[in-house]
Design a protein around this motif. Structure first.
Motif, PDB file in Angstrom:
ATOM      1  N   LYS A   1       1.588   5.585  -0.348  1.00 35.87           N
ATOM      2  CA  LYS A   1       1.137   6.752   0.419  1.00 35.87           C
ATOM      3  C   LYS A   1      -0.195   7.304  -0.073  1.00 35.87           C
ATOM      4  O   LYS A   1      -0.898   7.992   0.658  1.00 35.87           O
ATOM      5  CB  LYS A   1       2.212   7.836   0.437  1.00 35.87           C
ATOM      6  CG  LYS A   1       2.568   8.405  -0.916  1.00 35.87           C
ATOM      7  CD  LYS A   1       3.714   9.389  -0.807  1.00 35.87           C
ATOM      8  CE  LYS A   1       4.164   9.999  -2.092  1.00 35.87           C
ATOM      9  NZ  LYS A   1       4.016   9.289  -3.319  1.00 35.87           N
ATOM     10  N   ASP A   2      -0.567   6.987  -1.315  1.00 35.43           N
ATOM     11  CA  ASP A   2      -1.848   7.430  -1.881  1.00 35.43           C
ATOM     12  C   ASP A   2      -2.943   6.378  -1.730  1.00 35.43           C
ATOM     13  O   ASP A   2      -3.997   6.490  -2.357  1.00 35.43           O
ATOM     14  CB  ASP A   2      -1.678   7.770  -3.372  1.00 35.43           C
ATOM     15  CG  ASP A   2      -0.681   8.907  -3.577  1.00 35.43           C
ATOM     16  OD1 ASP A   2      -0.700   9.870  -2.783  1.00 35.43           O
ATOM     17  OD2 ASP A   2       0.109   8.828  -4.531  1.00 35.43           O
ATOM     18  N   ASN A   3      -2.678   5.342  -0.931  1.00 34.61           N
ATOM     19  CA  ASN A   3      -3.601   4.208  -0.737  1.00 34.61           C
ATOM     20  C   ASN A   3      -3.865   3.436  -2.020  1.00 34.61           C
ATOM     21  O   ASN A   3      -4.951   2.906  -2.228  1.00 34.61           O
ATOM     22  CB  ASN A   3      -4.910   4.654  -0.082  1.00 34.61           C
ATOM     23  CG  ASN A   3      -4.722   4.962   1.386  1.00 34.61           C
ATOM     24  OD1 ASN A   3      -3.769   4.506   2.017  1.00 34.61           O
ATOM     25  ND2 ASN A   3      -5.620   5.759   1.945  1.00 34.61           N
ATOM     26  N   THR A   4      -2.840   3.359  -2.852  1.00 33.80           N
ATOM     27  CA  THR A   4      -2.884   2.502  -4.039  1.00 33.80           C
ATOM     28  C   THR A   4      -2.297   1.151  -3.661  1.00 33.80           C
ATOM     29  O   THR A   4      -1.299   1.075  -2.947  1.00 33.80           O
ATOM     30  CB  THR A   4      -2.065   3.137  -5.189  1.00 33.80           C
ATOM     31  OG1 THR A   4      -2.674   4.385  -5.542  1.00 33.80           O
ATOM     32  CG2 THR A   4      -2.008   2.232  -6.403  1.00 33.80           C
TER      33      THR A   4
ATOM     34  N   LYS B   1      -8.183  -3.608   6.037  1.00 37.28           N
ATOM     35  CA  LYS B   1      -9.307  -2.650   6.156  1.00 37.28           C
ATOM     36  C   LYS B   1      -9.640  -2.421   7.621  1.00 37.28           C
ATOM     37  O   LYS B   1      -9.795  -1.280   8.065  1.00 37.28           O
ATOM     38  CB  LYS B   1     -10.528  -3.137   5.401  1.00 37.28           C
ATOM     39  CG  LYS B   1     -11.755  -2.261   5.652  1.00 37.28           C
ATOM     40  CD  LYS B   1     -12.515  -1.999   4.433  1.00 37.28           C
ATOM     41  CE  LYS B   1     -13.731  -1.124   4.664  1.00 37.28           C
ATOM     42  NZ  LYS B   1     -13.416   0.280   4.770  1.00 37.28           N
TER      43      LYS B   1
ATOM     44  N   ARG C   1       4.443  -1.083   3.565  1.00 33.21           N
ATOM     45  CA  ARG C   1       4.300   0.354   3.295  1.00 33.21           C
ATOM     46  C   ARG C   1       5.688   0.970   3.154  1.00 33.21           C
ATOM     47  O   ARG C   1       6.683   0.325   3.408  1.00 33.21           O
ATOM     48  CB  ARG C   1       3.529   1.019   4.419  1.00 33.21           C
ATOM     49  CG  ARG C   1       2.119   0.401   4.563  1.00 33.21           C
ATOM     50  CD  ARG C   1       1.304   1.140   5.532  1.00 33.21           C
ATOM     51  NE  ARG C   1       0.538   2.130   4.783  1.00 33.21           N
ATOM     52  CZ  ARG C   1      -0.427   2.852   5.299  1.00 33.21           C
ATOM     53  NH1 ARG C   1      -0.714   2.752   6.563  1.00 33.21           N
ATOM     54  NH2 ARG C   1      -1.084   3.718   4.572  1.00 33.21           N
TER      55      ARG C   1
ATOM     56  N   LEU D   1      -9.582   1.915   6.931  1.00 35.27           N
ATOM     57  CA  LEU D   1      -9.724   2.592   5.634  1.00 35.27           C
ATOM     58  C   LEU D   1     -11.070   2.310   4.994  1.00 35.27           C
ATOM     59  O   LEU D   1     -11.654   1.293   5.139  1.00 35.27           O
ATOM     60  CB  LEU D   1      -8.610   2.134   4.681  1.00 35.27           C
ATOM     61  CG  LEU D   1      -7.188   2.503   5.089  1.00 35.27           C
ATOM     62  CD1 LEU D   1      -6.180   1.880   4.159  1.00 35.27           C
ATOM     63  CD2 LEU D   1      -7.031   4.016   5.104  1.00 35.27           C
TER      64      LEU D   1
ATOM     65  N   PRO E   1      -6.947   1.730  -6.385  1.00 31.40           N
ATOM     66  CA  PRO E   1      -7.143   2.298  -5.052  1.00 31.40           C
ATOM     67  C   PRO E   1      -7.574   1.198  -4.077  1.00 31.40           C
ATOM     68  O   PRO E   1      -8.300   0.269  -4.453  1.00 31.40           O
ATOM     69  CB  PRO E   1      -8.268   3.321  -5.255  1.00 31.40           C
ATOM     70  CG  PRO E   1      -8.264   3.619  -6.722  1.00 31.40           C
ATOM     71  CD  PRO E   1      -7.809   2.352  -7.396  1.00 31.40           C
ATOM     72  N   PHE E   2      -7.134   1.321  -2.820  1.00 31.70           N
ATOM     73  CA  PHE E   2      -7.491   0.328  -1.811  1.00 31.70           C
ATOM     74  C   PHE E   2      -9.006   0.164  -1.709  1.00 31.70           C
ATOM     75  O   PHE E   2      -9.516  -0.953  -1.596  1.00 31.70           O
ATOM     76  CB  PHE E   2      -6.890   0.703  -0.456  1.00 31.70           C
ATOM     77  CG  PHE E   2      -7.203  -0.304   0.611  1.00 31.70           C
ATOM     78  CD1 PHE E   2      -6.552  -1.525   0.655  1.00 31.70           C
ATOM     79  CD2 PHE E   2      -8.166  -0.031   1.576  1.00 31.70           C
ATOM     80  CE1 PHE E   2      -6.838  -2.470   1.634  1.00 31.70           C
ATOM     81  CE2 PHE E   2      -8.457  -0.966   2.564  1.00 31.70           C
ATOM     82  CZ  PHE E   2      -7.794  -2.183   2.587  1.00 31.70           C
ATOM     83  N   ASP E   3      -9.752   1.268  -1.774  1.00 32.85           N
ATOM     84  CA  ASP E   3     -11.221   1.191  -1.696  1.00 32.85           C
ATOM     85  C   ASP E   3     -11.793   0.334  -2.814  1.00 32.85           C
ATOM     86  O   ASP E   3     -12.783  -0.375  -2.601  1.00 32.85           O
ATOM     87  CB  ASP E   3     -11.849   2.590  -1.762  1.00 32.85           C
ATOM     88  CG  ASP E   3     -11.627   3.390  -0.484  1.00 32.85           C
ATOM     89  OD1 ASP E   3     -11.257   2.792   0.543  1.00 32.85           O
ATOM     90  OD2 ASP E   3     -11.828   4.622  -0.530  1.00 32.85           O
TER      91      ASP E   3
ATOM     92  N   LEU F   1       0.845  -1.190   0.000  1.00 30.91           N
ATOM     93  CA  LEU F   1       0.000   0.000   0.000  1.00 30.91           C
ATOM     94  C   LEU F   1       0.882   1.241   0.000  1.00 30.91           C
ATOM     95  O   LEU F   1       1.693   1.427   0.911  1.00 30.91           O
ATOM     96  CB  LEU F   1      -0.886  -0.030   1.256  1.00 30.91           C
ATOM     97  CG  LEU F   1      -1.987   1.001   1.390  1.00 30.91           C
ATOM     98  CD1 LEU F   1      -3.052   0.803   0.320  1.00 30.91           C
ATOM     99  CD2 LEU F   1      -2.604   0.893   2.784  1.00 30.91           C
TER     100      LEU F   1
END
Length: 180
Positions: free
Chosen positions: A52-55, A175, A128, A180, A149-151, A50
């Motif tokens: 820093k941009d949550n990619t 999660k 990370r 997140l 994206p993580f989402d 993951l």
């Protein structure tokens, strides 16, 4: 009540490069015997990388046993079984498959894929502080690195688009851990 089963005999019926299969006779809690087919596996690691941009960094690869392309987290077997340091195995697999290295590693525990017949333990990590190096796949490994994206990863896990067990387990642990 003691629910344990005791091995009475064991015969190796297959030994390959990765797995060993035995046919065991086990004494059940009621004293009767039952046949147990057991697959022994050296164990493995899975890494949710993951940035820093949550990619998140995933790999798309063809899985021969199910004859399908799957989107999964970078992962692999422990090359030296239980003797291999799990973190070193996770670092190796992330580097080989994605070319990424991580400054921060969080161990998330392990899951048992199918303990009814197999002893494989899959150790999960969050990586990370990523830096890009050079991908160096095994000679029999063909895959594409995919980012999202993580989402979106969570959405695909929840809607059933992503079905790989190690990816589902690790994603949901991250999660909950990170909120997140």
């Amino acid at each position: 009540m003691d629910l344990s089963e005791k091995m009475v005999s064991s015969e190796t019926i297959f030994e390959g490069k990765i797995i060993k299969v035995t046919l065991d006779q086990a004494r059940l809690p009621n004293g009767t015997l039952a046949a147990r087919e057991v697959v022994y596996h050296p164990g493995g690691v899975a890494v949710l990388a993951l940035d820093k941009d949550n990619t998140v960094y995933l790999v798309k690869q063809y899985r021969y046993p199910i004859q399908q392309l799957l989107l999964e987290l970078p992962a692999g077997k422990l090359d030296h079984g239980a003797e291999e340091d799990r973190l070193l195995g996770a670092q190796r697999e992330l580097s080989e498959e994605t070319g990424l290295e991580a400054a921060e590693w969080t161990y998330l525990g392990y899951s048992l894929a199918s303990p009814g017949f197999c002893d494989e333990a899959l150790h999960m990590y969050l990586a990370r502080g990523l830096t890009r190096k050079r991908q160096h796949l095994d000679e029999d490994e063909f895959l594409d690195v995919v980012t999202m994206p993580f989402d979106e990863l969570v959405r695909q896990v929840m809607d059933g688009t992503i079905t790989d067990g190690k990816t589902v387990s690790t994603t949901l642990k991250v999660k909950v851990l990170l909120g997140l």
